[in-house]
Scaffold this active site. Structure first.
Site, PDB file in Angstrom:
ATOM      1  CB  CYS A  61      -0.874  -0.018   1.248  1.00 23.38           C
ATOM      2  SG  CYS A  61      -1.816   1.492   1.467  1.00 23.38           S
TER       3      CYS A  61
ATOM      4  CD  GLU B  92       2.054  -1.346   8.609  1.00 27.53           C
ATOM      5  OE1 GLU B  92       0.850  -1.670   8.522  1.00 27.53           O
ATOM      6  OE2 GLU B  92       2.432  -0.219   8.952  1.00 27.53           O
TER       7      GLU B  92
ATOM      8  CB  THR C  98      -0.524   1.917   8.426  1.00 30.17           C
ATOM      9  OG1 THR C  98      -0.685   0.504   8.255  1.00 30.17           O
ATOM     10  CG2 THR C  98       0.699   2.386   7.675  1.00 30.17           C
TER      11      THR C  98
ATOM     12  CG  HIS D  95       0.898  -6.567  11.999  1.00 32.67           C
ATOM     13  ND1 HIS D  95       1.160  -6.050  10.760  1.00 32.67           N
ATOM     14  CD2 HIS D  95      -0.433  -6.831  12.024  1.00 32.67           C
ATOM     15  CE1 HIS D  95       0.031  -5.974  10.070  1.00 32.67           C
ATOM     16  NE2 HIS D  95      -0.951  -6.452  10.819  1.00 32.67           N
TER      17      HIS D  95
ATOM     18  CG  ASN E   7      -8.178  -2.861  10.327  1.00 31.12           C
ATOM     19  OD1 ASN E   7      -9.382  -2.783  10.172  1.00 31.12           O
ATOM     20  ND2 ASN E   7      -7.395  -3.553   9.497  1.00 31.12           N
TER      21      ASN E   7
ATOM     22  CB  SER F 204      -8.432  -8.198  10.848  1.00 28.52           C
ATOM     23  OG  SER F 204      -8.550  -6.801  10.747  1.00 28.52           O
TER      24      SER F 204
ATOM     25  CB  CYS G 133      -3.207   4.612   6.757  1.00 24.71           C
ATOM     26  SG  CYS G 133      -4.516   3.456   7.128  1.00 24.71           S
TER      27      CYS G 133
HETATM   28  S1  SF4 Z   1      -5.219  -0.110   6.277  1.00 21.66           S
HETATM   29 FE1  SF4 Z   1      -4.264   1.786   5.568  1.00 21.66          FE
HETATM   30  S2  SF4 Z   1      -2.124   1.272   5.227  1.00 21.66           S
HETATM   31 FE2  SF4 Z   1      -3.237  -0.677   5.366  1.00 21.66          FE
HETATM   32  S3  SF4 Z   1      -3.713  -1.196   3.261  1.00 21.66           S
HETATM   33 FE3  SF4 Z   1      -5.460  -0.042   4.043  1.00 21.66          FE
HETATM   34  S4  SF4 Z   1      -5.040   2.125   3.478  1.00 21.66           S
HETATM   35 FE4  SF4 Z   1      -3.132   0.976   3.276  1.00 21.66          FE
END
Ligand code: SF4
Length: 280
Positions: free
Chosen positions: A83, A113, A148, A111, A208, A206, A178
């Site tokens: 991304c 990332e 992010t 993680h 988030n 996940s 992000c």
């Molecule tokens: S959560 Fe944010 S950083 Fe991750 S892929 Fe989606 S837009 Fe990109």
């Protein structure tokens, strides 16, 4: 679904039409999406050594230059679906290191990332809570970025904590959370305050989605995490007036729609379902 995940899935699907493809690591932490990719013949490998196709794709979460180099060294073609906002985090961290700051990443150490962010560094620290900050040793200059998908409130608190703990040090913070994550977190907060019950839809692993559950739980006593409509239970909604729906950034629209439809057709309550994703 955020644009980063959507674009990565589109790239994988298009590429798989032309040639066999292996994705290195989970493209997204959502089983529905992964099952759909597998049904198109796309393979998933956790290590370059396990890849059996000529072309391999790096996920939206990104990876380190070192890992890309190693993978190319095995004679494989590397396709990057990283991304752009993950690239921003990588560039921000590289700049801090170049300018002589000791790198600190706010996020989950394991993680994918964060592993990508730290993979090119020899020395670094990863912090997720106050205890981690307490365990840091003093440095003249700290340079901080964030995974992010971390909630921005927690990130700011940890940065503040670092400034208080190391008053003699220069602490520079580059905000790499992000925009889709910030907007979704804010929308979820607003939503949870208005609802009797909130359903958060997303993969079991996940990050988030878990953060959305935590955020909603601060404002609403009844929060349920489901992966699909099949996980919903009628008893959760009995006698309640307003149901809120929010979803992690890797949750496909059809899964969200199925949950909304289940609630709308449910006889156990009169839901006025709201999808927080519609707010941005
Ligand atoms: S959560 Fe944010 S950083 Fe991750 S892929 Fe989606 S837009 Fe990109």
């Amino acid at each position: 679904m955020c644009f980063g995940v959507r674009d990565a899935i589109a790239l994988a699907s298009e590429t798989a039409k032309q040639e066999p493809l292996t994705i290195l690591g989970d493209l997204v932490h959502n089983e529905t999406v992964l099952a759909a990719l597998r049904s198109r013949g796309i393979r998933v490998a956790q290590q370059p050594a396990d890849v059996s196709t000529q072309t391999v794709m790096v996920t939206a979460h990104g990876t380190s230059e070192r890992a890309i180099h190693e993978t190319r060294g095995r004679g494989l073609n590397v396709l990057e679906a990283t991304c752009p906002l993950v690239h921003v985090a990588h560039r921000s961290l590289a700049r801090l290191v170049r300018e002589g700051f000791h790198p600190v990443i706010i996020g989950k150490r394991e993680h994918v990332e964060v592993r990508g962010l730290t993979g090119d560094l020899d020395k670094f620290d990863v912090v997720l809570d106050a205890e981690d900050v307490a365990g840091l040793r003093e440095r003249p200059r700290f340079g901080i970025v964030s995974q992010t998908t971390q909630p921005i409130d927690r990130v700011r608190q940890l940065v503040q904590l670092m400034r208080e703990r190391f008053p003699q040090s220069e602490v520079r913070f580059i905000d790499t959370v992000c925009q889709p994550t910030k907007q979704r977190q804010n929308a979820a907060m607003e939503l949870a305050q208005k609802c009797d019950v909130v359903v958060v839809i997303g993969g079991a692993h996940s990050n988030n989605t878990h953060e959305l559950v935590k955020t909603c739980s601060r404002f609403c006593a009844r929060v349920h995490h489901v992966q699909t409509a099949g996980d919903l239970r009628a008893t959760w909604f009995t006698g309640l007036e307003t149901v809120g729906i929010t979803a992690g950034t890797s949750t496909p629209d059809e899964v969200i729609n199925a949950v909304e439809q289940w609630l709308s057709q449910s006889k156990v309550s009169r839901p006025r379902a709201t999808v927080s994703g519609a707010l941005f």
